[in-house]
Scaffold this motif. Structure first.
Motif, mmCIF file in Angstrom:
data_model
loop_
_atom_site.group_PDB
_atom_site.id
_atom_site.type_symbol
_atom_site.label_atom_id
_atom_site.label_comp_id
_atom_site.label_asym_id
_atom_site.label_seq_id
_atom_site.Cartn_x
_atom_site.Cartn_y
_atom_site.Cartn_z
ATOM 1 N N GLU A 1 7.220 7.311 10.123
ATOM 2 C CA GLU A 1 7.125 7.929 8.785
ATOM 3 C C GLU A 1 7.111 6.853 7.705
ATOM 4 N N ARG A 2 7.982 5.852 7.902
ATOM 5 C CA ARG A 2 8.061 4.781 6.911
ATOM 6 C C ARG A 2 6.739 4.016 6.831
ATOM 7 N N LEU A 3 6.188 3.702 8.005
ATOM 8 C CA LEU A 3 4.893 2.989 8.043
ATOM 9 C C LEU A 3 3.789 3.812 7.391
ATOM 10 N N ALA A 4 3.843 5.134 7.635
ATOM 11 C CA ALA A 4 2.769 6.016 7.152
ATOM 12 C C ALA A 4 2.739 6.079 5.635
ATOM 13 N N THR A 5 3.908 5.879 5.001
ATOM 14 C CA THR A 5 3.965 6.097 3.554
ATOM 15 C C THR A 5 4.151 4.802 2.752
ATOM 16 N N ALA A 6 4.314 3.657 3.459
ATOM 17 C CA ALA A 6 4.575 2.400 2.746
ATOM 18 C C ALA A 6 3.317 1.907 2.018
ATOM 19 N N SER A 7 3.531 1.274 0.862
ATOM 20 C CA SER A 7 2.379 0.804 0.091
ATOM 21 C C SER A 7 1.867 -0.548 0.591
ATOM 22 N N GLY B 1 -2.443 8.020 7.880
ATOM 23 C CA GLY B 1 -1.100 8.417 7.436
ATOM 24 C C GLY B 1 -0.838 9.882 7.745
ATOM 25 N N LYS B 2 -1.832 10.710 7.478
ATOM 26 C CA LYS B 2 -1.698 12.153 7.713
ATOM 27 C C LYS B 2 -1.477 12.430 9.213
ATOM 28 N N ARG B 3 -2.243 11.728 10.044
ATOM 29 C CA ARG B 3 -2.101 11.912 11.496
ATOM 30 C C ARG B 3 -0.713 11.476 11.964
#
Ligand SMILES: [Fe+2]
Ligand SMILES: [Fe+2]
Length: 180
Positions: free
Chosen positions: A41-47, A132-134
């Motif tokens: 989750e963190r990876l998916a949303t990190a900038s 990210g969505k996946r």
């Protein structure tokens, strides 16, 4: 572009010393998966791309998760099918879980491809279309899957598997990891 940040890996190593008690090992593996889902989750949303974390998650999805699904599909579920009573009504639960294993394995392969692409390009997950969505959908589906196994499958395994079954299960899980 934001500065890359690197964190040390945070998914605990596989608790091989628990392989002698396979149901304890499964429980510990599920805890590790929860930690992995938080990192995904963190990876998916990190900038910015955390390269260490991305490589760690890639390795976890490609090795540990694969071995875990094989533990269940090839060993635990067939044993449960043999040992459970009709009143346990386990078949439809195992059927649903197996279908989820197949579906989530396909998603995991897509995520691994996407993460490899992000690493190659040095870009955050958000820059790879749909990744990210996946990843977030994967975490959601896998969290639900894991809760179902914790709530139904493992308690039934504790109730129905014999000492011999557990010994054989342990031997097969050790064998599976002997080449890793
Ligand atoms: Fe599973
Ligand atoms: Fe599982």
């Amino acid at each position: 572009m934001s500065k890359p940040v690197d964190t040390p890996p945070m998914i605990a190593p596989m608790p091989r010393d628990l392989l002698g008690d396979p149901l304890e090992f499964f429980a510990a593996d599920h805890l590790r998966q929860r930690a992995a889902f938080a990192l995904i989750e963190r990876l998916a949303t990190a900038s910015a791309l955390d390269r260490t974390l991305a490589a760690h998650v890639l390795e976890f999805l490609g090795k540990d998760m694969v071995a875990h699904v094989l533990d269940e599909e090839d060993d635990l579920f067939p044993l449960l099918r043999m040992r459970c009573e009709a009143e346990d009504d386990i078949e439809h639960v195992l059927g649903d879980l197996s279908a989820e294993h197949a579906a989530e394995e396909r998603v995991a392969v897509d995520i691994r491809t996407g993460l490899a692409e992000a690493l190659e390009a040095g870009r955050p997950v958000g820059d790879i279309e749909g990744l990210g969505k996946r990843m977030l959908a994967f975490v959601h589906a896998e969290s639900r899957h894991l809760a179902l196994e914790n709530g139904i499958v493992f308690p039934l395994a504790r109730a129905r598997l014999s000492e011999d079954d557990l010994r054989n299960l342990s031997a097969r899980m050790i064998q599976r990891r002997s080449s890793q």
